[in-house]
Design a protein around this motif. Structure first.
Motif, mmCIF file in Angstrom:
data_model
loop_
_atom_site.group_PDB
_atom_site.id
_atom_site.type_symbol
_atom_site.label_atom_id
_atom_site.label_comp_id
_atom_site.label_asym_id
_atom_site.label_seq_id
_atom_site.Cartn_x
_atom_site.Cartn_y
_atom_site.Cartn_z
ATOM 1 N N ARG A 150 110.772 7.099 7.042
ATOM 2 C CA ARG A 150 110.010 5.886 7.375
ATOM 3 C C ARG A 150 110.306 5.443 8.809
ATOM 4 O O ARG A 150 109.410 5.047 9.554
ATOM 5 C CB ARG A 150 110.354 4.779 6.378
ATOM 6 C CG ARG A 150 109.703 3.427 6.626
ATOM 7 C CD ARG A 150 108.197 3.421 6.382
ATOM 8 N NE ARG A 150 107.691 2.051 6.379
ATOM 9 C CZ ARG A 150 107.447 1.339 5.288
ATOM 10 N NH1 ARG A 150 107.625 1.882 4.084
ATOM 11 N NH2 ARG A 150 106.999 0.106 5.387
ATOM 12 N N GLU B 12 107.548 5.041 11.824
ATOM 13 C CA GLU B 12 107.282 3.761 12.482
ATOM 14 C C GLU B 12 107.540 3.836 13.979
ATOM 15 O O GLU B 12 106.743 3.336 14.776
ATOM 16 C CB GLU B 12 108.135 2.654 11.851
ATOM 17 C CG GLU B 12 107.655 2.219 10.479
ATOM 18 C CD GLU B 12 108.294 0.916 10.026
ATOM 19 O OE1 GLU B 12 108.797 0.159 10.884
ATOM 20 O OE2 GLU B 12 108.288 0.647 8.811
ATOM 21 N N CYS C 99 118.009 1.229 16.378
ATOM 22 C CA CYS C 99 117.650 1.454 14.974
ATOM 23 C C CYS C 99 118.575 2.479 14.322
ATOM 24 O O CYS C 99 118.996 2.303 13.170
ATOM 25 C CB CYS C 99 116.195 1.920 14.868
ATOM 26 S SG CYS C 99 114.992 0.632 15.263
ATOM 27 N N SER D 171 107.886 -3.702 7.971
ATOM 28 C CA SER D 171 108.403 -2.781 8.993
ATOM 29 C C SER D 171 109.907 -2.556 8.827
ATOM 30 O O SER D 171 110.695 -3.510 8.858
ATOM 31 C CB SER D 171 108.126 -3.348 10.389
ATOM 32 O OG SER D 171 108.845 -2.635 11.370
ATOM 33 N N PHE E 60 109.040 -5.211 20.356
ATOM 34 C CA PHE E 60 110.102 -5.327 19.351
ATOM 35 C C PHE E 60 111.419 -5.764 19.984
ATOM 36 O O PHE E 60 112.160 -6.565 19.407
ATOM 37 C CB PHE E 60 110.275 -3.996 18.618
ATOM 38 C CG PHE E 60 109.272 -3.788 17.524
ATOM 39 C CD1 PHE E 60 109.554 -4.136 16.217
ATOM 40 C CD2 PHE E 60 108.026 -3.252 17.798
ATOM 41 C CE1 PHE E 60 108.620 -3.960 15.198
ATOM 42 C CE2 PHE E 60 107.083 -3.073 16.800
ATOM 43 C CZ PHE E 60 107.376 -3.432 15.493
ATOM 44 N N PHE F 120 103.752 -0.597 6.047
ATOM 45 C CA PHE F 120 103.844 -0.775 7.498
ATOM 46 C C PHE F 120 102.447 -0.922 8.109
ATOM 47 O O PHE F 120 102.247 -1.658 9.085
ATOM 48 C CB PHE F 120 104.575 0.417 8.114
ATOM 49 C CG PHE F 120 104.631 0.397 9.618
ATOM 50 C CD1 PHE F 120 105.384 -0.553 10.292
ATOM 51 C CD2 PHE F 120 103.932 1.335 10.364
ATOM 52 C CE1 PHE F 120 105.446 -0.572 11.681
ATOM 53 C CE2 PHE F 120 103.987 1.321 11.755
ATOM 54 C CZ PHE F 120 104.744 0.366 12.409
ATOM 55 N N GLU F 121 101.461 -0.236 7.502
ATOM 56 C CA GLU F 121 100.105 -0.223 8.075
ATOM 57 C C GLU F 121 99.433 -1.585 8.034
ATOM 58 O O GLU F 121 98.484 -1.829 8.782
ATOM 59 C CB GLU F 121 99.230 0.809 7.344
ATOM 60 C CG GLU F 121 99.557 2.261 7.685
ATOM 61 C CD GLU F 121 100.817 2.749 6.969
ATOM 62 O OE1 GLU F 121 101.300 3.840 7.317
ATOM 63 O OE2 GLU F 121 101.320 2.033 6.071
ATOM 64 N N ILE G 98 104.912 3.001 16.949
ATOM 65 C CA ILE G 98 105.240 1.943 17.924
ATOM 66 C C ILE G 98 105.204 2.492 19.343
ATOM 67 O O ILE G 98 104.647 1.869 20.260
ATOM 68 C CB ILE G 98 106.619 1.322 17.601
ATOM 69 C CG1 ILE G 98 106.536 0.512 16.295
ATOM 70 C CG2 ILE G 98 107.101 0.433 18.747
ATOM 71 C CD1 ILE G 98 107.890 0.161 15.708
ATOM 72 N N ALA H 169 104.773 -8.444 9.009
ATOM 73 C CA ALA H 169 105.931 -7.881 9.726
ATOM 74 C C ALA H 169 107.042 -7.474 8.777
ATOM 75 O O ALA H 169 107.860 -6.595 9.093
ATOM 76 C CB ALA H 169 106.458 -8.893 10.733
ATOM 77 N N PHE I 203 100.881 -4.113 9.020
ATOM 78 C CA PHE I 203 101.426 -4.747 10.229
ATOM 79 C C PHE I 203 100.916 -4.053 11.486
ATOM 80 O O PHE I 203 100.374 -4.686 12.389
ATOM 81 C CB PHE I 203 102.951 -4.706 10.152
ATOM 82 C CG PHE I 203 103.657 -5.155 11.393
ATOM 83 C CD1 PHE I 203 103.434 -6.424 11.930
ATOM 84 C CD2 PHE I 203 104.548 -4.320 12.038
ATOM 85 C CE1 PHE I 203 104.088 -6.842 13.070
ATOM 86 C CE2 PHE I 203 105.205 -4.730 13.182
ATOM 87 C CZ PHE I 203 104.979 -5.990 13.701
ATOM 88 N N PRO J 13 100.683 -6.389 17.654
ATOM 89 C CA PRO J 13 101.454 -6.777 16.471
ATOM 90 C C PRO J 13 101.664 -8.287 16.462
ATOM 91 O O PRO J 13 101.632 -8.934 17.507
ATOM 92 C CB PRO J 13 102.784 -6.031 16.642
ATOM 93 C CG PRO J 13 102.868 -5.698 18.088
ATOM 94 C CD PRO J 13 101.462 -5.557 18.573
ATOM 95 N N ALA K 7 111.695 -3.636 12.071
ATOM 96 C CA ALA K 7 111.988 -5.067 12.111
ATOM 97 C C ALA K 7 113.205 -5.399 11.247
ATOM 98 O O ALA K 7 114.029 -6.237 11.610
ATOM 99 C CB ALA K 7 110.772 -5.864 11.640
#
Length: 646
Positions: free
Chosen positions: A327, A331, A309, A371, A344, A391-392, A335, A368, A394, A403, A374
């Motif tokens: 963000r 996340e 990421c 995110s 993921f 995001f919440e 996760i 999804a 998802f 997920p 993602a």
């Protein structure tokens, strides 16, 4: 477990529910309530060759304060399960009841049930003695109905064989885990074998157990069950050769009724409760069973996910504002805390495979798309920050659930991605998922009408009086359509047809392979759930997608979308005829000519805009941006539709 009323000392251990698709009509929820109302404290499930309803029964029993006993009535072949008879000849299979005494027994029952389908299937799923010997631990065996090995030997006047059968099952399961079953449905064969079975039990020091081989809940359900049999066999009630049970005694009896018909055999009633008391299977829900993703040496799935990421952040956001980093950190924390880093990476991997092999993939659908992880991994192509997506929706740390990333693939090449996943994780770790076709309102009217041998045009008129509406039931249809209600109240034939159809409506009718669902497990799938074989020969799970998710297994939706195939064909045609290489993921989403065309209702082939209602809506809306179309699609559903004019 039962509050108030009198405890019934009897427990049903030979039970066929709605998941005995050929001949069972017991709806699990109603059956558990019925047993509870009679004061019984436990209930088994022993469907023909399958465990499809085991988790449903377990959950329903737990909800109603009844002890669940998970079992199966397996078919046993005389020879090897690998042998098939020459010339397609059917063999007469023996029945055997197996009950899971503990969790080891549950696992072994899954193995026996699965291998009966994957290795032994020939007209029916078949176990053999070798399979029973290999997976005997934790199981209690009952000698079954008159179709069992032991009663069959007695009926054939082969007492030497009968003694060999007893010795085999005593040696395999242990003397305390093999019970001789007694039944009394008023059949002459049962009357012939009962005293011999009781005598053999005394001779070998084995326990007797009274059972009622029921296939419908109440005595008055016998008629609808007979119709179900006719539907299964394609016969009518008027056909003198239609398959039916000998009488209407195959219902869920009370303890008093069982005492009246089998109480003369000492211990037979009492042993049902003793066996039930021994059975303790505990199913765990929500305990996630994710396969591990192979990460580079020195990395964990959590550190590797962050590294990927971080690497993608400047590529996706060349001019960061700081919100992106905030963000991403949030996340990744959620996760990691919820244990979904491998999830993921697994999804990223097969999407990368598809894209690198030119397989068209949708930009992302559902929650999804909210995110940023993602988006950075190219699982989705939608910037959640640009569209202010949550995001919440998802993944929510307050609600621990798996997920769910639904992915659209080109319809023609979807299987290539499934094949890749199968190669990567192992064929025995990847499985397709069963789905049940049910007797829907219109269909069951037509089925019952055919069985009753009513004129086709007449049945058709009744069926067509049921509105074409998603999830419609016959009861709801009668409230909505006065014409149908009048037919029911004034026409005896219509009343009989509708009454019988309502008794069968909603029951499972057949199995098929789920159009999109695939399960990927950390061990072979049959370590967790039973497998079976669909009508097309594909191996599937016996549990549905919802049950697999409840048990914590990883379920993926590989959706085949024809729209993607059409788009790819268009891109190929432009390249071939104009020499222009279009990148469909990098086009102007606010092209004025495209929006103007949509505003005139020219929406054929445009995903989610091509229905008559949406075309009319687009003509009124005349969108001038992608955001207008997004808002339109969001509004065009029951409820919000009322506010469209505003």
């Amino acid at each position: 477990m039962i509050s108030g009323g009198t405890m019934d000392p009897f427990v049903h251990l030979h039970v066929h529910t709605e998941y005995s698709l050929f001949d069972g009509t017991c709806r699990i929820k109603e059956l558990v309530s019925h047993v509870k109302d009679m004061g019984q404290t436990a209930l088994a499930i022993t469907d023909h060759g399958v465990m499809c309803g085991a988790v449903y029964l377990y959950k329903e029993c737990m909800a109603q304060g009844i002890k669940p006993i998970i079992g199966c009535e397996v078919y046993v072949t005389r020879g090897s399960r690998f042998e098939k008879r020459a010339g397609g000849e059917k063999e007469k299979l023996a029945h055997l009841i197996l009950l899971a005494e503990n969790n080891e027994g549950y696992q072994n029952l899954i193995k026996i049930c699965s291998k009966s389908w994957t290795e032994g299937y020939y007209f029916k799923p078949r176990a053999d003695h070798e399979l029973l010997q290999k997976y005997h631990k934790g199981l209690i065996a009952l000698s079954a109905c008159v179709g069992g090995e032991l009663p069959q030997a007695i009926l054939n006047h082969d007492m030497e064989k009968a003694r060999k059968v007893i010795q085999f099952y005593m040696d395999t399961f242990g003397k305390d885990n093999y019970f001789i079953e007694l039944q009394n449905h008023g059949l002459p064969e049962e009357a012939a074998v009962r005293p011999v079975l009781a005598s053999l039990a005394r001779e070998y020091g084995l326990g007797l157990v009274a059972t009622n081989d029921f296939h419908y809940t109440r005595k008055e359900d016998a008629g609808s069950q007979e119709i179900k049999l006719c539907i299964s066999t394609g016969k009518t009630l008027d056909d003198p050769y239609h398959f039916h049970f000998a009488n209407n005694e195959f219902y869920c009896k009370s303890g008093a009724e069982m005492e009246a018909i089998l109480g003369e055999y000492p211990g037979a009633i009492e042993n049902t409760k003793k066996i039930a008391d021994r059975c303790h299977v505990t199913l765990t829900f929500g305990d996630h069973k994710l396969p591990s993703f192979d990460v580079p040496e020195g990395e964990t799935s959590t550190t590797y996910l962050r590294k990927l990421c971080e690497k993608a952040l400047p590529e996706r956001y060349p001019h960061p504002s700081g919100k992106e980093r905030e963000r991403l950190d949030y996340e990744l924390g959620v996760i990691d805390h919820m244990g979904f880093s491998d999830y993921f990476l697994i999804v990223m991997d097969f999407i990368h495979y598809a894209k690198s092999h030119g397989i068209p993939i949708g930009p992302g659908r559902g929650s999804a798309a909210g995110s940023i992880v993602a988006y950075l991994l190219h699982i989705t192509e939608i910037d959640p920050l640009r569209f202010d997506l949550l995001f919440e929706r998802f993944l929510n740390p307050e609600r621990v659930s798996m997920p769910d990333i639904d992915i659209d693939f080109c319809y023609e090449r979807r299987q290539e991605v499934i094949d890749y996943v199968t190669r990567k994780y192992g064929a025995d770790h990847v499985g397709q998922i069963v789905t049940f076709g049910t007797m829907s309102a219109r269909m069951v009217i037509r089925d019952v009408g055919r069985v009753l041998d009513l004129p086709y045009a007449y049945v058709d008129s009744v069926a067509k009086a049921i509105p074409m509406e998603l999830g419609i039931t016959i009861a709801k249809a009668m409230k909505m359509n006065p014409e149908l209600r009048t037919m029911y109240e004034t026409d005896d034939s219509a009343k009989k047809l509708i009454d019988m159809a309502m008794r069968l409506e909603g029951l499972p009718r057949h199995t098929s392979v789920h159009a999109a669902g695939v399960v990927i497990s950390p061990k072979p799938v049959d370590e967790f759930v039973p497998l079976s074989r669909a009508s097309d020969g594909n191996i599937t799970t016996q549990y549905t997608m919802v049950t697999l998710e409840e048990l914590g297994l990883l379920k993926m939706d590989f959706l085949g979308l024809r729209t993607l195939t059409v788009i790819q064909n268009a891109v190929n045609n432009v390249k071939r005829s104009q020499g222009i290489a279009l990148d469909i993921s990098n086009i102007d989403m606010n092209d004025s000519q495209v929006l103007a065309s949509i505003g005139t209702g020219h929406c054929e082939g445009i995903f989610q805009l091509e229905s008559a209602g949406m075309k009319n809506f687009m003509k009124e809306l005349k969108p001038d941006s992608l955001e207008d179309i997004i808002a339109g699609i969001s509004l065009y559903r029951p409820g919000p539709m009322d506010f469209i004019p505003r």
